[in-house]
Scaffold this motif. Structure first.
Motif, PDB file in Angstrom:
ATOM      1  N   LEU A 126    -134.689 -55.238  16.977  1.00 50.60           N
ATOM      2  CA  LEU A 126    -134.979 -54.450  18.164  1.00 50.60           C
ATOM      3  C   LEU A 126    -135.632 -55.325  19.232  1.00 50.60           C
ATOM      4  O   LEU A 126    -136.462 -56.178  18.929  1.00 50.60           O
ATOM      5  CB  LEU A 126    -135.911 -53.285  17.815  1.00 50.60           C
TER       6      LEU A 126
ATOM      7  N   ASN B  24    -138.806 -55.778  14.601  1.00 48.26           N
ATOM      8  CA  ASN B  24    -139.168 -55.650  16.018  1.00 48.26           C
ATOM      9  C   ASN B  24    -139.453 -57.037  16.593  1.00 48.26           C
ATOM     10  O   ASN B  24    -140.502 -57.623  16.335  1.00 48.26           O
ATOM     11  CB  ASN B  24    -140.367 -54.739  16.194  1.00 48.26           C
TER      12      ASN B  24
ATOM     13  N   HIS C  89    -141.600 -49.159  18.667  1.00 46.23           N
ATOM     14  CA  HIS C  89    -140.450 -48.260  18.743  1.00 46.23           C
ATOM     15  C   HIS C  89    -140.535 -47.248  17.609  1.00 46.23           C
ATOM     16  O   HIS C  89    -140.934 -47.584  16.494  1.00 46.23           O
ATOM     17  CB  HIS C  89    -139.143 -49.045  18.675  1.00 46.23           C
ATOM     18  N   GLN C  90    -140.152 -46.014  17.920  1.00 49.87           N
ATOM     19  CA  GLN C  90    -140.182 -44.923  16.936  1.00 49.87           C
ATOM     20  C   GLN C  90    -138.752 -44.608  16.517  1.00 49.87           C
ATOM     21  O   GLN C  90    -137.975 -44.044  17.285  1.00 49.87           O
ATOM     22  CB  GLN C  90    -140.854 -43.696  17.547  1.00 49.87           C
ATOM     23  N   ILE C  91    -138.426 -44.993  15.290  1.00 49.68           N
ATOM     24  CA  ILE C  91    -137.046 -44.941  14.823  1.00 49.68           C
ATOM     25  C   ILE C  91    -136.821 -43.700  13.961  1.00 49.68           C
ATOM     26  O   ILE C  91    -137.566 -43.426  13.020  1.00 49.68           O
ATOM     27  CB  ILE C  91    -136.701 -46.217  14.032  1.00 49.68           C
TER      28      ILE C  91
ATOM     29  N   THR D 268    -142.710 -45.730  13.062  1.00 50.12           N
ATOM     30  CA  THR D 268    -143.164 -46.541  14.187  1.00 50.12           C
ATOM     31  C   THR D 268    -143.230 -47.993  13.765  1.00 50.12           C
ATOM     32  O   THR D 268    -143.930 -48.344  12.813  1.00 50.12           O
ATOM     33  CB  THR D 268    -144.543 -46.076  14.687  1.00 50.12           C
TER      34      THR D 268
ATOM     35  N   GLU E  77    -131.901 -43.938  15.868  1.00 46.56           N
ATOM     36  CA  GLU E  77    -132.233 -44.149  17.273  1.00 46.56           C
ATOM     37  C   GLU E  77    -133.735 -44.231  17.505  1.00 46.56           C
ATOM     38  O   GLU E  77    -134.546 -43.773  16.703  1.00 46.56           O
ATOM     39  CB  GLU E  77    -131.653 -43.020  18.127  1.00 46.56           C
ATOM     40  N   ASP E  78    -134.059 -44.801  18.656  1.00 41.05           N
ATOM     41  CA  ASP E  78    -135.440 -44.872  19.134  1.00 41.05           C
ATOM     42  C   ASP E  78    -135.794 -43.547  19.809  1.00 41.05           C
ATOM     43  O   ASP E  78    -134.938 -42.867  20.380  1.00 41.05           O
ATOM     44  CB  ASP E  78    -135.562 -46.029  20.133  1.00 41.05           C
TER      45      ASP E  78
ATOM     46  N   VAL F 161    -134.700 -45.878  25.914  1.00 41.04           N
ATOM     47  CA  VAL F 161    -134.488 -45.564  24.495  1.00 41.04           C
ATOM     48  C   VAL F 161    -133.055 -45.111  24.245  1.00 41.04           C
ATOM     49  O   VAL F 161    -132.559 -45.217  23.115  1.00 41.04           O
ATOM     50  CB  VAL F 161    -135.484 -44.488  23.986  1.00 41.04           C
TER      51      VAL F 161
ATOM     52  N   MET G 155    -131.087 -47.795  22.555  1.00 40.74           N
ATOM     53  CA  MET G 155    -131.501 -48.315  21.259  1.00 40.74           C
ATOM     54  C   MET G 155    -131.094 -47.333  20.172  1.00 40.74           C
ATOM     55  O   MET G 155    -131.901 -46.603  19.613  1.00 40.74           O
ATOM     56  CB  MET G 155    -133.009 -48.579  21.230  1.00 40.74           C
ATOM     57  N   LYS G 156    -129.809 -47.343  19.884  1.00 40.47           N
ATOM     58  CA  LYS G 156    -129.293 -46.471  18.822  1.00 40.47           C
ATOM     59  C   LYS G 156    -128.039 -47.096  18.241  1.00 40.47           C
ATOM     60  O   LYS G 156    -127.290 -47.815  18.921  1.00 40.47           O
ATOM     61  CB  LYS G 156    -129.020 -45.059  19.342  1.00 40.47           C
TER      62      LYS G 156
ATOM     63  N   ASP H   9    -133.473 -38.176  21.431  1.00 44.78           N
ATOM     64  CA  ASP H   9    -134.496 -39.213  21.550  1.00 44.78           C
ATOM     65  C   ASP H   9    -135.739 -38.786  22.300  1.00 44.78           C
ATOM     66  O   ASP H   9    -136.728 -39.510  22.327  1.00 44.78           O
ATOM     67  CB  ASP H   9    -133.904 -40.478  22.176  1.00 44.78           C
TER      68      ASP H   9
END
Length: 544
Positions: free
Chosen positions: A200, A290, A296-298, A327, A349-350, A357, A360-361, A378
């Motif tokens: 990420l 990361n 980032h919260q995945i 996280t 995804e984030d 965000v 970021m998937k 998201d």
């Protein structure tokens, strides 16, 4: 294209035009908060700058296996999102660099060749290498000069998910793309059917806006940004990556992460991210790394899952999770595993308020199943997994109340000194910070306290793993947690412990590298360690 630019965001000259004319009014644009005396703007012409002759945008991230590898640091261009191609610095012509997969117990050799216009090194983040192989310029080696090479050799003893990145002027060189994943597979195999790595990162796709840079006064219209020395610019209050067209390390201005409008997975964003194929019934591992400067919260859609490892180290009896976010802070790694028991096409995804965000998937695609109807969510706020209460209690190496050889407190803070925003440990900035002095075999307890008002501090210890004993005065309730990188939010306090079992001189620093470059670094020094390394004052070593 000028490879000397400190850019991640401007892929073409038009982006510079946005920066110089759109963001700064030619008659009255300003940089009132910037300390011009510390900016190195040589008047070299464009013809004097190194040029980027590599125009590839389609190179995929390779997976390399074996015992010996070559990593060539070079400039390139890479399409990060549809229609957005940026100048990047790469290992082997891709961002991330190739994934290196080795077997536990093997001695590996990595040959670094530097074809960049600046010195470079490689740090093996989280891997307990011998000190001489840690890749810290001025501490364990001299930075590898343009046109030169260096060979890293070490035994891969501890299985897990790690990564590698430059530690020379790292706030800038990571931001340009000099990183990749490093996987040590256990002797008894991986025990999964599919094993994917997602690296990420955050980027900036266009020029900056006045509000993002928080400036007033001064004329920027005629400034040559191409050879600006970012390392001497003074950057302010921050928990983000600052500006990619200037050095983020010490600019005396607002440090607003909202400038970063492009989040990537394995160097790609949105529809360019490769799908992750699976078959029904398979056991799937996803390794999250990361490499950026934001947490980032995945969220994994459509499946129950477990967190099986943190920073490569196993979680004891991990519990089943669903519709929760993991996280992951800068420098951290998390392995999650799930059974492919819900055919379709599902997102991982984030989550967050930043529009970036959305890029970021990745899609988990069951083979033989047509494109599904799974939709992004998201912006939804989901429960966050609390690692201090996750899993089941197990054998611990350390306890809070045992006797330690030494105890040390690290008060982390943000303050102004001589008009500059700095990040301090016990009121001092590196290299004036007091090192932690140990001897081999010592047991060390460290109390980490984040006194910053707005900044997270993901603290990373080189060469060692530590056990997390307590958070905000409360002992951990779940699995023992072994890490090398630990994020402290404002006001948080953690107690960690480790054994001094790897002799050398080691860095202990914040992995928001803007904070490290502005002072938040100390060293773990073995007083009985002798080294033959002699720093070369002409090498241009920049260890932060």
């Amino acid at each position: 294209m000028k490879t000397g630019w400190k850019l991640k965001s401007a892929a073409v000259v038009g982006a510079i035009a946005v920066l110089l004319t759109g963001c700064f009014n030619s008659s009255g644009g300003s940089m009132g908060g910037m300390d011009h005396s510390k900016m190195n703007m040589d008047d070299k012409s464009a013809a004097q700058q190194p040029t980027n002759t590599n125009t590839s945008t389609t190179v995929k991230v390779a997976t390399l296996t074996g015992k010996e590898f070559t990593l060539t640091a070079k400039t390139s261009n890479q399409e990060l999102a549809p229609g957005i191609t940026l100048p990047v610095w790469t290992f082997n012509n891709s961002v991330p660099g190739p994934e290196l997969r080795v077997k536990q117990g093997e001695t590996v050799k990595i040959n670094l060749k530097n074809e960049l216009p600046e010195p470079v090194t490689i740090h093996w983040h989280g891997v307990p290498v011998p000190n001489a192989m840690d890749g810290i310029p001025g501490v364990t080696q001299n930075a590898v000069q343009p046109g030169q090479s260096f060979t890293y050799t070490f035994k891969a003893d501890v299985p897990g998910t790690y990564w590698y990145h430059s530690h020379q002027d790292s706030v800038n060189q990571l931001d340009r793309g000099l990183y990749g994943s490093f996987i040590v597979e256990p002797k008894d195999g991986t025990k999964v059917d599919r094993d994917y790595t997602l690296v990420l990162d955050e980027w900036m796709s266009t020029g900056m806006s006045m509000s993002d840079m928080n400036m007033s006064g001064g004329n920027m219209s005629k400034m040559d940004m191409s050879n600006m020395d970012h390392s001497k610019m003074n950057m302010g209050n921050s928990n983000n990556k600052g500006s990619n067209s200037m050095d983020h390390s010490q600019m005396n201005m607002g440090h607003d992460m909202s400038m970063y409008d492009l989040f990537t997975v394995n160097g790609k964003s949105g529809s360019l991210v490769d799908k992750l194929p699976v078959k029904q019934g398979e056991k799937v591992r996803i390794r999250l790394i990361n490499a950026g400067y934001l947490s980032h919260q995945i969220h994994l859609h459509g499946h129950e899952f477990k967190i099986t490892a943190s920073d490569g180290q196993p979680i004891h009896n991990p519990g089943i999770l669903k519709d929760s976010v993991v996280t992951i802070a800068p420098g951290e790694r998390y392995d999650i595993e799930f059974e492919a028991n819900n055919p379709g096409q599902w997102l991982i995804e984030d989550h967050g308020e930043n529009k970036a965000v959305a890029g970021m998937k990745a899609v988990i695609a069951y083979e033989g199943v047509a494109a599904g109807s799974d939709k992004p969510n998201d912006k939804e706020k989901l429960p966050v997994v609390d690692l201090t209460r996750y899993g089941q209690a197990g054998k611990m190496n350390f306890t809070l109340d045992q006797k330690y050889t030494m105890e040390y407190t690290m008060n982390l803070n943000t303050e102004m000194k001589n008009g500059d925003m700095v990040y301090t440990i016990n009121g001092k900035t590196f290299p004036e910070t007091e090192p932690i002095k140990v001897k081999k075999g010592d047991t060390v307890k460290v109390r980490l306290v984040n006194n910053s008002k707005t900044d997270d501090h993901p603290m990373h210890l080189h060469g060692h793993f530590f056990q997390v004993l307590s958070k905000n005065g409360k002992p951990l309730e779940g699995s023992p947690v072994i890490k090398d990188t630990l994020n402290l939010k404002p006001g948080e306090e953690y107690v960690v412990a480790f054994e001094a079992d790897n002799e050398g001189n080691w860095m202990f620093h914040c992995h928001d590298l803007h904070h490290a470059s502005a002072g938040m670094v100390t060293e773990l020094k073995y007083t009985d360690y002798k080294t033959d390394f002699v720093p070369d004052p002409k090498a241009g070593n920049k260890p932060e």
